[in-house]
Design a protein around this motif. Structure first.
Motif, PDB file in Angstrom:
ATOM      1  N   ALA A  37       0.727  -1.183  -0.085  1.00 54.79           N
ATOM      2  CA  ALA A  37      -0.018   0.372   0.056  1.00 54.79           C
ATOM      3  C   ALA A  37       1.037   1.146   0.294  1.00 54.79           C
ATOM      4  CB  ALA A  37      -1.149   0.057   1.553  1.00 54.79           C
ATOM      5  N   TYR A  38       2.258   1.236   1.379  1.00 51.94           N
ATOM      6  CA  TYR A  38       2.563   2.506   0.928  1.00 51.94           C
ATOM      7  C   TYR A  38       3.634   2.827  -0.789  1.00 51.94           C
ATOM      8  CZ  TYR A  38       2.203   4.462   5.842  1.00 51.94           C
ATOM      9  OH  TYR A  38       1.855   5.218   6.159  1.00 51.94           O
ATOM     10  N   SER A  39       3.448   1.584  -0.508  1.00 51.64           N
ATOM     11  CA  SER A  39       4.701   1.576  -2.279  1.00 51.64           C
ATOM     12  C   SER A  39       3.551   2.689  -3.657  1.00 51.64           C
ATOM     13  CB  SER A  39       5.241   0.353  -2.851  1.00 51.64           C
ATOM     14  OG  SER A  39       6.700  -0.107  -2.445  1.00 51.64           O
ATOM     15  N   GLY A  45       2.793   9.598  -4.627  1.00 57.18           N
ATOM     16  CA  GLY A  45       1.916  11.158  -4.225  1.00 57.18           C
ATOM     17  C   GLY A  45       1.829  11.229  -2.513  1.00 57.18           C
ATOM     18  N   TYR A  46       2.476  10.792  -2.341  1.00 57.53           N
ATOM     19  CA  TYR A  46       3.009  11.112  -0.185  1.00 57.53           C
ATOM     20  C   TYR A  46       3.219  12.077  -0.066  1.00 57.53           C
ATOM     21  CZ  TYR A  46       3.626  10.388   4.617  1.00 57.53           C
ATOM     22  OH  TYR A  46       4.222   9.903   5.899  1.00 57.53           O
ATOM     23  N   ASP A  47       3.776  12.948  -1.056  1.00 60.03           N
ATOM     24  CA  ASP A  47       4.359  14.105  -0.471  1.00 60.03           C
ATOM     25  C   ASP A  47       3.642  15.505  -1.117  1.00 60.03           C
ATOM     26  OD1 ASP A  47       6.846  12.982   0.974  1.00 60.03           O
ATOM     27  OD2 ASP A  47       8.685  13.590  -1.008  1.00 60.03           O
ATOM     28  N   ALA A  71      13.457   4.448  11.882  1.00 62.93           N
ATOM     29  CA  ALA A  71      13.389   3.010  11.063  1.00 62.93           C
ATOM     30  C   ALA A  71      11.125   3.715  10.864  1.00 62.93           C
ATOM     31  CB  ALA A  71      12.159   2.466  13.239  1.00 62.93           C
ATOM     32  N   GLY A  72      11.284   3.145   9.745  1.00 63.27           N
ATOM     33  CA  GLY A  72      10.008   3.506   8.559  1.00 63.27           C
ATOM     34  C   GLY A  72      10.284   4.796   8.471  1.00 63.27           C
ATOM     35  N   CYS A  73      10.836   4.816   7.104  1.00 63.67           N
ATOM     36  CA  CYS A  73      11.912   6.207   6.958  1.00 63.67           C
ATOM     37  C   CYS A  73      10.582   6.978   5.910  1.00 63.67           C
ATOM     38  CB  CYS A  73      13.689   6.384   6.580  1.00 63.67           C
ATOM     39  SG  CYS A  73      13.408   5.014   5.291  1.00 63.67           S
ATOM     40  N   GLY A  74       9.969   6.367   5.201  1.00 59.29           N
ATOM     41  CA  GLY A  74       9.066   6.682   4.336  1.00 59.29           C
ATOM     42  C   GLY A  74       9.837   7.347   3.360  1.00 59.29           C
ATOM     43  N   GLY A  82      10.937   9.913   3.055  1.00 54.05           N
ATOM     44  CA  GLY A  82      12.369  10.299   3.652  1.00 54.05           C
ATOM     45  C   GLY A  82      12.268  12.487   4.452  1.00 54.05           C
ATOM     46  N   LYS A  83      11.502  12.507   4.352  1.00 52.51           N
ATOM     47  CA  LYS A  83      10.746  13.935   4.857  1.00 52.51           C
ATOM     48  C   LYS A  83      11.221  14.225   5.999  1.00 52.51           C
ATOM     49  CE  LYS A  83       7.002  13.901   8.155  1.00 52.51           C
ATOM     50  NZ  LYS A  83       7.048  12.735   8.435  1.00 52.51           N
ATOM     51  N   ASN A  84      11.966  13.198   7.499  1.00 56.16           N
ATOM     52  CA  ASN A  84      12.789  13.520   8.495  1.00 56.16           C
ATOM     53  C   ASN A  84      14.255  12.713   8.366  1.00 56.16           C
ATOM     54  OD1 ASN A  84      10.419  14.299  10.179  1.00 56.16           O
ATOM     55  ND2 ASN A  84      10.160  13.051   9.990  1.00 56.16           N
ATOM     56  N   THR A  85      13.990  12.654   6.545  1.00 55.69           N
ATOM     57  CA  THR A  85      15.717  11.560   6.706  1.00 55.69           C
ATOM     58  C   THR A  85      16.782  13.288   7.015  1.00 55.69           C
ATOM     59  OG1 THR A  85      14.847   9.996   6.119  1.00 55.69           O
ATOM     60  CG2 THR A  85      17.241  10.100   5.783  1.00 55.69           C
ATOM     61  N   LEU A 105      15.439   2.883   7.565  1.00 56.03           N
ATOM     62  CA  LEU A 105      14.390   1.635   7.275  1.00 56.03           C
ATOM     63  C   LEU A 105      13.012   1.602   6.677  1.00 56.03           C
ATOM     64  CD1 LEU A 105      16.249  -0.365  10.701  1.00 56.03           C
ATOM     65  CD2 LEU A 105      17.396   0.216   8.656  1.00 56.03           C
ATOM     66  N   ASP A 106      12.897   0.757   6.200  1.00 56.95           N
ATOM     67  CA  ASP A 106      11.531   0.919   5.709  1.00 56.95           C
ATOM     68  C   ASP A 106      11.335  -0.391   4.761  1.00 56.95           C
ATOM     69  OD1 ASP A 106       9.446   3.665   5.269  1.00 56.95           O
ATOM     70  OD2 ASP A 106       8.852   1.710   3.821  1.00 56.95           O
ATOM     71  N   PHE A 107      10.342  -1.078   4.531  1.00 57.50           N
ATOM     72  CA  PHE A 107       9.772  -2.262   3.646  1.00 57.50           C
ATOM     73  C   PHE A 107       8.890  -2.291   2.356  1.00 57.50           C
ATOM     74  CE2 PHE A 107       5.777  -4.385   6.432  1.00 57.50           C
ATOM     75  CZ  PHE A 107       5.085  -2.964   6.391  1.00 57.50           C
ATOM     76  N   SER A 108       8.628  -0.674   2.379  1.00 59.02           N
ATOM     77  CA  SER A 108       8.150  -0.366   0.845  1.00 59.02           C
ATOM     78  C   SER A 108       9.152   0.096   0.180  1.00 59.02           C
ATOM     79  CB  SER A 108       7.165   0.612   1.360  1.00 59.02           C
ATOM     80  OG  SER A 108       6.673   1.896  -0.033  1.00 59.02           O
ATOM     81  N   HIS A 131       1.157   1.163  12.709  1.00 54.54           N
ATOM     82  CA  HIS A 131       1.198   0.038  11.569  1.00 54.54           C
ATOM     83  C   HIS A 131       1.895  -1.397  11.813  1.00 54.54           C
ATOM     84  CE1 HIS A 131      -0.287   2.699   8.607  1.00 54.54           C
ATOM     85  NE2 HIS A 131       0.503   3.339   8.940  1.00 54.54           N
ATOM     86  N   VAL A 132       1.992  -1.105  12.798  1.00 58.58           N
ATOM     87  CA  VAL A 132       3.328  -2.425  13.516  1.00 58.58           C
ATOM     88  C   VAL A 132       2.374  -2.771  15.391  1.00 58.58           C
ATOM     89  CG1 VAL A 132       5.109  -2.805  15.035  1.00 58.58           C
ATOM     90  CG2 VAL A 132       5.121  -1.527  12.674  1.00 58.58           C
ATOM     91  N   GLU A 133       1.633  -3.808  15.034  1.00 59.52           N
ATOM     92  CA  GLU A 133       0.498  -4.806  16.274  1.00 59.52           C
ATOM     93  C   GLU A 133       1.697  -4.738  17.252  1.00 59.52           C
ATOM     94  OE1 GLU A 133      -1.887  -7.690  14.915  1.00 59.52           O
ATOM     95  OE2 GLU A 133      -2.937  -7.505  17.507  1.00 59.52           O
TER      96      GLU A 133
HETATM   97  C1  LIG Z   1       2.850   6.818   7.360  1.00 56.77           C
HETATM   98  S1  LIG Z   1       4.849   6.259   6.035  1.00 56.77           S
HETATM   99  C2  LIG Z   1       6.179   7.483   7.970  1.00 56.77           C
HETATM  100  C3  LIG Z   1       7.288   7.878   7.171  1.00 56.77           C
HETATM  101  C4  LIG Z   1       7.881   8.394   7.737  1.00 56.77           C
HETATM  102  N1  LIG Z   1       8.103   8.223   8.434  1.00 56.77           N
HETATM  103  C5  LIG Z   1       7.017  10.373   7.907  1.00 56.77           C
HETATM  104  O1  LIG Z   1       6.974  10.495   8.784  1.00 56.77           O
HETATM  105  O2  LIG Z   1       6.852  10.777   6.421  1.00 56.77           O
HETATM  106  C6  LIG Z   1       4.768   5.049   7.730  1.00 56.77           C
HETATM  107  C7  LIG Z   1       6.149   4.382   6.665  1.00 56.77           C
HETATM  108  O3  LIG Z   1       6.279   3.099   8.052  1.00 56.77           O
HETATM  109  C8  LIG Z   1       6.806   1.817   7.108  1.00 56.77           C
HETATM  110  N2  LIG Z   1       6.593   1.249   7.892  1.00 56.77           N
HETATM  111  C9  LIG Z   1       5.409   0.201   8.450  1.00 56.77           C
HETATM  112  N3  LIG Z   1       5.278  -0.739   9.036  1.00 56.77           N
HETATM  113  C10 LIG Z   1       6.624  -1.052   9.045  1.00 56.77           C
HETATM  114  C11 LIG Z   1       7.632  -2.502   8.815  1.00 56.77           C
HETATM  115  N4  LIG Z   1       6.580  -3.004   9.815  1.00 56.77           N
HETATM  116  N5  LIG Z   1       8.301  -2.647   8.582  1.00 56.77           N
HETATM  117  C12 LIG Z   1       8.996  -1.112   7.293  1.00 56.77           C
HETATM  118  N6  LIG Z   1       8.356  -0.421   7.541  1.00 56.77           N
HETATM  119  C13 LIG Z   1       7.354  -0.458   7.392  1.00 56.77           C
HETATM  120  C14 LIG Z   1       5.887   2.173   5.798  1.00 56.77           C
HETATM  121  O4  LIG Z   1       6.311   1.347   4.662  1.00 56.77           O
HETATM  122  C15 LIG Z   1       5.860   3.881   5.421  1.00 56.77           C
HETATM  123  O5  LIG Z   1       7.148   4.613   4.197  1.00 56.77           O
END
Ligand SMILES: C[S@@+](CC[C@H](N)C(=O)[O-])C[C@H]1O[C@@H](n2cnc3c(N)ncnc32)[C@H](O)[C@@H]1O
Length: 210
Positions: A7-9, A14-16, A45-48, A50-53, A66-69, A114-116
């Motif tokens: 979904a994030y890919s 359009g995210y930015d 952790a979850g850089c998306g 890169g807005k904060n990177t 790190l990110d998985f998308s 997104h992390v249970e």
């Molecule tokens: C709403 S975006 C936020 C991105 C960035 N941190 C920001 O503030 O703009 C959530 C990000 O978390 C990543 N994410 C969610 N669950 C993850 C997981 N289990 N492992 C790695 N990345 C994850 C998604 O791929 C996505 O890029």
């Protein structure tokens, strides 16, 4: 690929550019918090995209982002090309590609909805952080989650995609962090300028690795 990563890919082009007050509030709060601080090694952790990177790269000698998308990472890699920033495709629920006790900062921004299994990711944060180092969590406030707010975007065909999300109460964060070896330093709640009369939009927690 997980449903969330896919979904994030799909959202990544359009995210930015999408209107997103939570993203914008997080960006301004993060920039404000980082101003005047420096770090040796930061883990985002979850850089998306890169807005904060971008900002972390200015204040840290080394950044593991790190990110998985793959789609989000592709946008981030175009935005931040500094050699001291490493973008790595990684699932935060698995072992992070970061050495034990090597980091001075770990940040989560708008990721943990997104992390249970908070316990799993906070144990990894504790593993990679040196003693005395900082963990910062900035997430959609649970008060908003109780009202049904979650990450969502409009697809090209106009259909709305709601990205799977889990409600975490404030005590879920503080209890999981305490169990992982963190001491709470500060709890903040933040509103966007347009949020008058509304519940807080962001919950920001700052912990020290004990
Ligand atoms: C709403 S975006 C936020 C991105 C960035 N941190 C920001 O503030 O703009 C959530 C990000 O978390 C990543 N994410 C969610 N669950 C993850 C997981 N289990 N492992 C790695 N990345 C994850 C998604 O791929 C996505 O890029």
């Amino acid at each position: 690929m997980s449903e969330i990563a896919a979904a994030y890919s799909a959202w990544s082009p359009g995210y930015d550019g999408d209107e997103n007050r939570t993203r914008d509030l997080d960006a301004s709060q993060m920039r404000h918090w980082l101003a005047g601080r420096t770090f040796d090694t930061a883990v985002e952790a979850g850089c998306g995209t890169g807005k904060n990177t971008v900002v972390l790269a200015e204040v840290a000698r080394q950044v593991h982002a790190l990110d998985f998308s793959p789609g989000m990472l592709a946008v981030a890699r175009q935005k931040v090309t500094s050699p001291h920033v490493q973008f790595v495709e990684a699932d935060l629920l698995a072992t992070w590609p970061v050495a034990d006790a090597s980091a001075s900062l770990v940040t989560f921004n708008l990721v943990l909805e997104h992390v249970e299994a908070l316990d799993v990711v906070l144990r990894e944060a504790a593993r990679v952080l040196a003693r005395g180092a900082t963990l910062r969590i900035s997430e959609l406030h649970p008060f908003r989650q109780y009202r049904g707010t979650q990450a969502r975007f409009d697809g090209v065909n106009g259909a709305v995609t709601r990205i799977p999300a889990f409600v975490h109460h404030v005590s879920d964060y503080t209890d999981a962090a305490a169990a992982a070896g963190f001491t709470l330093r500060h709890l903040g709640e933040w509103w966007h300028a347009t949020d008058e009369g509304e519940p807080p939009r962001l919950l920001v927690l700052e912990f020290q690795r004990t």
